[in-house]
Design an enzyme around this catalytic site. Structure first.
Site, PDB file in Angstrom:
ATOM      1  N   SER A  71       0.856  -1.179   0.000  1.00 24.52           N
ATOM      2  CA  SER A  71       0.000   0.000   0.000  1.00 24.52           C
ATOM      3  C   SER A  71       0.897   1.237   0.000  1.00 24.52           C
ATOM      4  O   SER A  71       1.831   1.331  -0.799  1.00 24.52           O
ATOM      5  CB  SER A  71      -0.926  -0.034   1.215  1.00 24.52           C
ATOM      6  OG  SER A  71      -1.755   1.107   1.266  1.00 24.52           O
TER       7      SER A  71
ATOM      8  N   TYR B 157      -4.809   8.180  -6.921  1.00 24.53           N
ATOM      9  CA  TYR B 157      -3.838   7.230  -6.355  1.00 24.53           C
ATOM     10  C   TYR B 157      -4.244   6.883  -4.930  1.00 24.53           C
ATOM     11  O   TYR B 157      -4.253   5.709  -4.543  1.00 24.53           O
ATOM     12  CB  TYR B 157      -2.437   7.838  -6.378  1.00 24.53           C
ATOM     13  CG  TYR B 157      -1.399   6.983  -5.688  1.00 24.53           C
ATOM     14  CD1 TYR B 157      -0.847   5.870  -6.323  1.00 24.53           C
ATOM     15  CD2 TYR B 157      -0.968   7.285  -4.396  1.00 24.53           C
ATOM     16  CE1 TYR B 157       0.109   5.088  -5.688  1.00 24.53           C
ATOM     17  CE2 TYR B 157      -0.009   6.508  -3.756  1.00 24.53           C
ATOM     18  CZ  TYR B 157       0.518   5.410  -4.400  1.00 24.53           C
ATOM     19  OH  TYR B 157       1.456   4.629  -3.766  1.00 24.53           O
TER      20      TYR B 157
ATOM     21  N   LYS C  77      -5.298   3.158  -3.189  1.00 23.82           N
ATOM     22  CA  LYS C  77      -4.621   2.578  -2.027  1.00 23.82           C
ATOM     23  C   LYS C  77      -5.547   2.467  -0.815  1.00 23.82           C
ATOM     24  O   LYS C  77      -5.444   1.511  -0.040  1.00 23.82           O
ATOM     25  CB  LYS C  77      -3.379   3.411  -1.675  1.00 23.82           C
ATOM     26  CG  LYS C  77      -2.274   3.323  -2.726  1.00 23.82           C
ATOM     27  CD  LYS C  77      -1.784   1.891  -2.929  1.00 23.82           C
ATOM     28  CE  LYS C  77      -0.612   1.802  -3.884  1.00 23.82           C
ATOM     29  NZ  LYS C  77      -0.139   0.409  -4.073  1.00 23.82           N
TER      30      LYS C  77
END
Length: 352
Positions: A187, A201, A205
């Protein structure tokens, strides 16, 4: 000094820093390959040189990655003490461009496909077990939320989230059958916090974090472990040529400038090589954590973020209770409490 008297680090130093002479092409190799001689300080080591530009495309790996994967295979073999891959280095200044140099090993006609398993079964068992799955596929998509195209958003989620999901699903039947295994889900500190310019992004994650926390509870009974690795900044190409950028809108130029100068982006990036022993420690642990930071900065970022969240949640708890339909404050009381016009009430104060 004969090469046989050198240790692996000394051989790697010659292959990685010595002068390289091309002796000829290995014509029956599946990729462009050359027999070379590496020389340094009076030491000569024969090696196989595979330039990146001579690699054939593969359907299951990105183009141009073979030489780096061969160097990585040596690092894994050496770190685990297997000793099954000859010393291999990646060089950028080789005769025909960047590529892998691997120490040449003479052919032994007595060792072949039909004798290896019988003669080396114990060594094969060391690396034949399917026990650790590392979901590391990902890249950084930069752009303000308004700037992202649909294709850019979908591709980011497809790679960073669905890539990990499909690999996890494919591996699970094998791990369940053997009653053991360990998923390492890579992660980011961006999986628990968020900053401007990389919203999609962060979305990928954060989703991986939730997916993996559920996964850990679902598979614990099968003897399978899950660890989310949450790195800070490292000296990799994540923010370089491997990153993608949305078309910028001038309206966000000032926000972009401020984001580039935020404190979390300052400091010394971590050394990717240092993560090797950390990963091995995790997979060797009998009780690995669900989450672990890699780097110095993430803990401070997380602490500040979670303290802020807890303060906000506590401040608005009266409203939260009222929104649930239980005992809470009236609209006026809740507004006054949040605005600081009355003392902070507890969730048990009834509206009057």
């Amino acid at each position: 000094m004969p090469p046989l008297e050198l240790n692996p680090d000394e051989i790697a130093a010659v292959l990685g820093g010595g002068a390289v002479e091309v002796l000829g092409r290995l014509r029956y190799s599946s990729n462009g390959a050359f027999l070379v001689q590496a020389r340094a300080d009076g030491v000569e080591i024969p090696a196989v040189y595979k330039p990146r530009r001579g690699e054939r495309p593969l359907w299951d790996f990105p183009d141009g990655t073979l030489s780096r994967r061969e160097a990585a295979a040596y690092e894994v073999s050496a770190a685990l003490g297997w000793g099954v891959v000859p010393v291999t280095v990646f060089r950028e200044d080789a005769p025909f461009g960047e590529g892998a140099l691997q120490r040449f090993v003479d052919h032994d006609p007595e060792e072949h496909y039909f004798t290896l398993l019988a003669d080396h079964e114990d060594r094969f068992r060391q690396f034949a077990a399917f026990d650790v799955v590392v979901n590391n596929a990902g890249y950084g998509q930069f752009g303000m939320v308004e700037e992202l195209s649909e294709a850019e958003a979908r591709e980011q989620i497809e790679t960073n989230l669905f890539g990990a999901l499909w690999v996890t699903q494919a591996a699970l039947p094998f791990l369940r059958a053997q009653g053991s295994g360990h998923f390492l889900q890579v992660s980011s500190i961006g999986g628990i916090s968020a900053f401007p310019t990389v919203g999609i992004y962060h979305a990928s994650k954060w989703a991986l974090e939730g997916l993996s926390q559920s996964l850990a509870q679902e598979v614990a009974g099968f003897g399978i472990k899950v660890t989310l690795i949450e790195p800070g900044g490292y000296s990799t190409d994540w923010g370089g040529s491997s990153a993608k950028h949305a078309t910028a809108l001038p309206a966000y130029d000032e926000v972009r400038k401020q984001a580039a100068n935020r404190p979390s982006r300052r400091g010394t990036p971590g050394d990717p090589v240092a993560t090797r022993n950390a990963v091995l420690t995790l997979v060797d642990s009998d009780n690995p954590p669900l989450r672990v930071f890699f780097g110095e900065a993430p803990l401070a970022i997380a602490t500040a973020d979670y303290e802020s969240r807890l303060a906000t949640w506590n401040e608005w708890q009266p409203l939260s209770v009222a929104a649930h339909g239980g005992q809470g404050l009236s609209h006026l009381q809740a507004t006054a409490a949040v605005m600081g016009n009355v003392g902070r009430p507890t969730a048990t104060v009834g509206g009057r």
